[in-house]
Design a protein around this motif. Structure first.
Motif, PDB file in Angstrom:
ATOM      1  N   ASN A  27     -90.011   7.197 -56.594  1.00 38.21           N
ATOM      2  CA  ASN A  27     -91.164   6.350 -56.314  1.00 38.21           C
ATOM      3  C   ASN A  27     -91.873   6.921 -55.093  1.00 38.21           C
ATOM      4  N   CYS A  33     -83.319  -0.528 -56.535  1.00 42.85           N
ATOM      5  CA  CYS A  33     -84.750  -0.461 -56.212  1.00 42.85           C
ATOM      6  C   CYS A  33     -84.994  -1.176 -54.892  1.00 42.85           C
ATOM      7  N   ALA A  48     -87.642  -2.975 -54.214  1.00 43.00           N
ATOM      8  CA  ALA A  48     -88.223  -4.278 -54.573  1.00 43.00           C
ATOM      9  C   ALA A  48     -88.264  -4.305 -56.093  1.00 43.00           C
ATOM     10  N   ILE A  49     -88.333  -5.504 -56.646  1.00 40.66           N
ATOM     11  CA  ILE A  49     -88.336  -5.585 -58.111  1.00 40.66           C
ATOM     12  C   ILE A  49     -89.776  -5.816 -58.590  1.00 40.66           C
ATOM     13  N   CYS A  50     -90.273  -4.891 -59.368  1.00 37.44           N
ATOM     14  CA  CYS A  50     -91.649  -4.988 -59.869  1.00 37.44           C
ATOM     15  C   CYS A  50     -91.763  -6.178 -60.824  1.00 37.44           C
ATOM     16  N   TYR A  78     -92.988  -6.710 -63.636  1.00 36.45           N
ATOM     17  CA  TYR A  78     -92.959  -6.543 -65.098  1.00 36.45           C
ATOM     18  C   TYR A  78     -91.643  -5.924 -65.557  1.00 36.45           C
ATOM     19  N   CYS A  79     -90.733  -5.629 -64.621  1.00 40.40           N
ATOM     20  CA  CYS A  79     -89.633  -4.707 -64.937  1.00 40.40           C
ATOM     21  C   CYS A  79     -88.498  -5.363 -65.717  1.00 40.40           C
ATOM     22  N   PHE A 101     -85.837  -3.222 -66.700  1.00 37.61           N
ATOM     23  CA  PHE A 101     -84.791  -2.187 -66.720  1.00 37.61           C
ATOM     24  C   PHE A 101     -83.504  -2.714 -66.081  1.00 37.61           C
ATOM     25  N   ARG A 150     -95.845  -3.360 -57.261  1.00 37.26           N
ATOM     26  CA  ARG A 150     -95.412  -2.059 -56.743  1.00 37.26           C
ATOM     27  C   ARG A 150     -95.565  -2.077 -55.222  1.00 37.26           C
ATOM     28  N   GLY A 154     -84.217   2.116 -62.385  1.00 37.39           N
ATOM     29  CA  GLY A 154     -83.955   2.172 -60.958  1.00 37.39           C
ATOM     30  C   GLY A 154     -84.855   3.171 -60.220  1.00 37.39           C
TER      31      GLY A 154
HETATM   32  S1  SF4 Z   1     -90.258  -0.727 -62.536  1.00 32.48           S
HETATM   33 FE1  SF4 Z   1     -89.011   0.915 -61.698  1.00 32.48          FE
HETATM   34  S2  SF4 Z   1     -89.289   0.688 -59.450  1.00 32.48           S
HETATM   35 FE2  SF4 Z   1     -89.968  -1.238 -60.357  1.00 32.48          FE
HETATM   36  S3  SF4 Z   1     -88.151  -2.555 -60.313  1.00 32.48           S
HETATM   37 FE3  SF4 Z   1     -88.192  -1.563 -62.318  1.00 32.48          FE
HETATM   38  S4  SF4 Z   1     -86.900   0.247 -62.109  1.00 32.48           S
HETATM   39 FE4  SF4 Z   1     -87.445  -0.469 -60.035  1.00 32.48          FE
END
Ligand code: SF4
Length: 381
Positions: A101, A13, A15-17, A19-20, A22, A138, A67
């Motif tokens: 994205n 990614c 940048a790292i959101c 709340y993420c 994953f 975001r 991702g």
């Molecule tokens: S929410 Fe999606 S775009 Fe944002 S860091 Fe996580 S995987 Fe990446």
């Protein structure tokens, strides 16, 4: 063997959101190049690994998830798709989805991946309100989201899905519905609506504490869900799963495999697979994944052979996520479970509370039941 789904996890990614949760890391060009080589090798090695001839096993969906798969270059997406077509018998009309994205969904990329065979795009929009995008971390803005839809249409995509998130910090019911209306106005064929889940160490949780932001009360969250579904009903979308709506015939064929007892193989770091009654996961760290592929070592962790009991529970729990629900007869004939005999008292209680409905052989959750799905489904585990 039912048609397989192929899932390709792209763990990068920009940048790292906030709340993420994953499996993802910050974009790293040299690592990304090595990752692409590794994932291609993993796909090409699949027939030998499972004891199939190359091109023998039928697949009818491919899904690039992350991702941020739109960080791949178009020739990389094309090379991964060719590896899939060499290793599997991919249906000519297979659904091929790529998550993108808005900020990285450029027109040249979209045109080239469309030519390579991607025919469905899933755009991570999340909100049509700028303050919400900023709170989530975001990196796109509202005009970029609308621009990405326009670019996708211009590149020839006629199957678009948008992701939106509800119950955001400080979000009111009306603000959420404005985002839903913003999405409807762009006319996507499919929408996924997720409730924000705050995992224990999410940076967003700390930011909320610092800024004194809160989520709306539970009753408002329920209102957000039900009002959005009503708005989408009115706009011609059909809810087919707890979090997903589509125009008729545009349900996600790949994701339906997850909810209808289907089978899929996941490639890439952290990807999950379900095949022939077994479930496993690839190791998660991208650099370790790349090294192990290059050394020809196993990637698999957490393999579980599902017991007969686990298989019917899975079928029940995933099937009840669908608006179509489950067939009570099929539960008996496929898994030997008589739901009425085993859960009659609970089923009657849910029915009387308006959480489930029964129509002939079908048992399903009502919309109210979908709101408290975890409480209902817990009974079957
Ligand atoms: S929410 Fe999606 S775009 Fe944002 S860091 Fe996580 S995987 Fe990446």
């Amino acid at each position: 063997m039912p048609p397989l789904g192929l899932y390709i996890h792209v763990p990068f990614c920009s940048a790292i959101c906030h709340y993420c949760n994953f499996n993802r890391g910050l974009f790293d060009e040299p690592l990304k190049r090595r990752y692409v080589e590794a994932v291609i090798a993993e796909i090409r090695g699949a027939p030998a690994r499972f004891g199939w001839r190359p091109g023998e096993t039928f697949a009818d969906s491919i899904f690039f998830g992350g991702g941020t798969p739109s960080l791949l270059e178009a020739p990389e997406v094309a090379a991964v798709l060719s590896a899939c077509r060499d290793a599997f018998d991919v249906a000519p009309g297979a659904e091929v989805t790529l998550e993108a994205n808005p900020e990285s969904a450029t027109r040249p990329l979209l045109e080239r991946i469309r030519e390579a065979g991607v025919n469905r795009l899933s755009l991570g929009v999340q909100s049509f309100r700028q303050p919400e995008l900023v709170r989530l971390g975001r990196i796109h803005d509202v005009p970029q989201a609308a621009g990405a839809v326009a670019r996708a249409r211009g590149a020839g995509f006629d199957n678009l899905s948008l992701d939106l998130m509800m119950w955001l910090p400080e979000q009111t019911v009306q603000q959420w519905l404005d985002s839903v209306a913003g999405a409807i106005a762009l006319g996507p064929e499919h929408l996924s609506l997720y409730m924000l889940e705050l995992y224990p160490n999410a940076p967003l949780r700390e930011a909320m504490a610092r800024a004194n932001w809160s989520q709306a009360p539970d009753d408002d969250a329920a209102d957000m869900y039900e009002s959005a579904m009503a708005l989408l009903d009115g706009a011609g979308y059909r809810q087919y799963e707890i979090s997903n709506v589509a125009q008729p015939g545009r349900e996600s064929r790949h994701n339906l495999k997850y909810w209808t007892d289907g089978e899929w193989i996941g490639f890439g770091p952290g990807a999950h697979s379900t095949l022939a009654g077994s479930r496993w996961k690839n190791l998660s760290a991208t650099d370790e994944y790349v090294s192990r592929v290059s050394e020809g070592l196993a990637l698999e962790t957490d393999r579980r052979d599902l017991s007969a009991e686990e298989r019917w529970q899975e079928a029940m729990i995933t099937g009840l996520r669908l608006r179509a629900g489950i067939s009570v007869g099929a539960m008996a004939s496929t898994y030997g479970v008589d739901l009425d005999a085993r859960f009659g008292v609970d089923l009657q209680r849910f029915l009387e509370a308006g959480l489930t409905e029964r129509e002939g052989d079908r048992l399903r959750l009502t919309r109210r039941g979908m709101l408290v799905a975890n409480d209902v489904l817990r009974v079957f585990i």
